[in-house]
Write an enzyme that holds these catalytic residues in place. Structure first.
Site, mmCIF file in Angstrom:
data_model
loop_
_atom_site.group_PDB
_atom_site.id
_atom_site.type_symbol
_atom_site.label_atom_id
_atom_site.label_comp_id
_atom_site.label_asym_id
_atom_site.label_seq_id
_atom_site.Cartn_x
_atom_site.Cartn_y
_atom_site.Cartn_z
ATOM 1 N N HIS A 1 -3.288 -5.239 2.020
ATOM 2 C CA HIS A 1 -2.539 -5.484 3.265
ATOM 3 C C HIS A 1 -2.590 -6.938 3.738
ATOM 4 O O HIS A 1 -3.361 -7.253 4.651
ATOM 5 C CB HIS A 1 -3.141 -4.635 4.388
ATOM 6 C CG HIS A 1 -2.902 -3.174 4.258
ATOM 7 N ND1 HIS A 1 -1.811 -2.550 4.817
ATOM 8 C CD2 HIS A 1 -3.608 -2.214 3.640
ATOM 9 C CE1 HIS A 1 -1.862 -1.259 4.544
ATOM 10 N NE2 HIS A 1 -2.942 -1.027 3.830
ATOM 11 N N CYS B 1 0.822 -1.216 0.000
ATOM 12 C CA CYS B 1 0.000 0.000 0.000
ATOM 13 C C CYS B 1 0.862 1.275 0.000
ATOM 14 O O CYS B 1 1.444 1.599 -1.020
ATOM 15 C CB CYS B 1 -1.008 -0.048 1.135
ATOM 16 S SG CYS B 1 -2.416 1.019 0.805
ATOM 17 N N GLU C 1 -0.651 -8.370 5.672
ATOM 18 C CA GLU C 1 -0.201 -8.450 7.079
ATOM 19 C C GLU C 1 -1.372 -8.304 8.052
ATOM 20 O O GLU C 1 -1.226 -8.550 9.244
ATOM 21 C CB GLU C 1 0.893 -7.398 7.362
ATOM 22 C CG GLU C 1 0.456 -5.946 7.446
ATOM 23 C CD GLU C 1 0.155 -5.285 6.100
ATOM 24 O OE1 GLU C 1 0.116 -6.000 5.081
ATOM 25 O OE2 GLU C 1 -0.073 -4.065 6.081
HETATM 26 N N1 GLN Z 1 -3.531 6.416 1.453
HETATM 27 C C1 GLN Z 1 -2.213 6.117 1.903
HETATM 28 C C2 GLN Z 1 -1.161 6.902 1.135
HETATM 29 O O1 GLN Z 1 -1.464 7.572 0.210
HETATM 30 C C3 GLN Z 1 -1.926 4.628 1.800
HETATM 31 C C4 GLN Z 1 -2.849 3.865 2.718
HETATM 32 C C5 GLN Z 1 -2.300 2.582 3.255
HETATM 33 O O2 GLN Z 1 -1.103 2.345 3.291
HETATM 34 N N2 GLN Z 1 -3.193 1.769 3.718
HETATM 35 O O3 GLN Z 1 -0.026 6.844 1.451
#
Ligand code: GLN
Length: 193
Positions: A172, A80, A174
Site C-alpha cells: 500500500h 492489494c 498510499e
Molecule cells: N485481504 C484482502 C482481500 O483478500 C486484501 C487486503 C488489502 O487490500 N489490504 O481482498
C-alpha cells in the site's frame, strides 16, 4: 487543467489514494458509476476487501466499462485488493470473479495470520533508495505470465509488477509519504497519451 485520474470508490482506502494524487497535482475522480469514467486518463483500484469490491463492481455494472477502458489503453493500477480484482486467476474457493486484466495467479491472505500486516523496505528496479512497503493481509502473486515485468520482490515473491498498461502492487504506497509508485503510474499515463 490538472489531469483527471479515477479512483474506484466502492469500498476500501480510496481516500488515501485521492490524497496522494492531489499531492502530485492531479485531480482524483471518485468512480461509482460508468459516467464517472468518461474524462479519466488512468484508474486506481484501491486496497480493501476484494470480495466486496468484486461484488459491488457487478452490482454497479462497472466490470465491462473498466474492461473497455483498458482496451482503450488507459492505464490501471491496483493495490492489494485491487491487485486481486485485476488478476486473471484468484486462488479462492468458492471461485471469486475478477476483471482478469493482468496475467497472474494470486493467492489471497497468503502471509497467514501471525504476520497479516507488516512493513518492510523493498528495493524497486531502477531505484537506489529502498521503498517502505506496507503489507496488510496481503496476497502473494504465485505465477506470472511471460509478458509480466517484475519491478520489486519481497521474500522472493513479486510484489510490484507491470504488464503493458496495468500496474499492480500487493502493498500500500498510499499509506506512506513516499509517492514514487504513484509517480511511476503517472509516467505510464503520460506515455499512454
Ligand atoms: N485481504 C484482502 C482481500 O483478500 C486484501 C487486503 C488489502 O487490500 N489490504 O481482498
Amino acid at each position: 487543467m490538472p489531469i483527471q485520474i479515477g479512483v474506484l470508490a466502492l469500498q476500501g482506502d480510496f481516500r488515501e489514494h485521492s490524497e496522494v494524487l492531489r499531492k502530485l497535482g492531479c485531480r482524483p475522480v471518485e468512480i461509482r458509476k460508468k459516467e464517472d469514467l468518461k474524462t479519466i486518463k488512468g484508474l486506481i483500484i484501491p486496497g480493501g476487501e476484494s470480495t466486496t469490491i468484486s461484488k459491488l463492481l457487478k452490482e454497479f455494472k462497472l466490470n465491462q466499462n473498466i474492461i473497455e477502458l483498458h482496451k482503450k489503453g488507459i492505464p490501471i493500477y491496483g493495490t492489494c485488493a485491487g491487485a486481486i480484482v485485476l488478476a486473471k486467476d484468484i486462488h479462492n474457493y468458492p471461485k471469486q470473479p475478477s476483471l482478469g486484466l493482468i496475467n497472474i495467479s494470486i493467492d489471497r491472505n497468503a502471509y497467514g495470520r501471525q504476520i497479516e500486516s507488516f512493513e518492510e523496505n523493498i528495493s524497486i528496479r531502477g531505484e537506489k533508495k529502498p521503498f517502505p512497503a506496507i503489507f496488510i493481509r496481503a496476497p502473494i502473486i504465485k505465477e506470472i505470465g511471460k509478458n509480466v515485468e517484475i519491478l520489486a520482490k519481497q521474500n522472493g515473491n513479486p510484489v510490484l509488477i507491470k504488464e503493458d498498461s496495468i500496474l499492480v502492487s500487493t502493498f500500500h504506497p498510499e499509506l506512506t509519504e513516499d509517492t514514487r509508485i504513484h509517480k511511476m503510474f503517472l509516467e505510464m499515463i503520460k506515455k499512454a497519451k
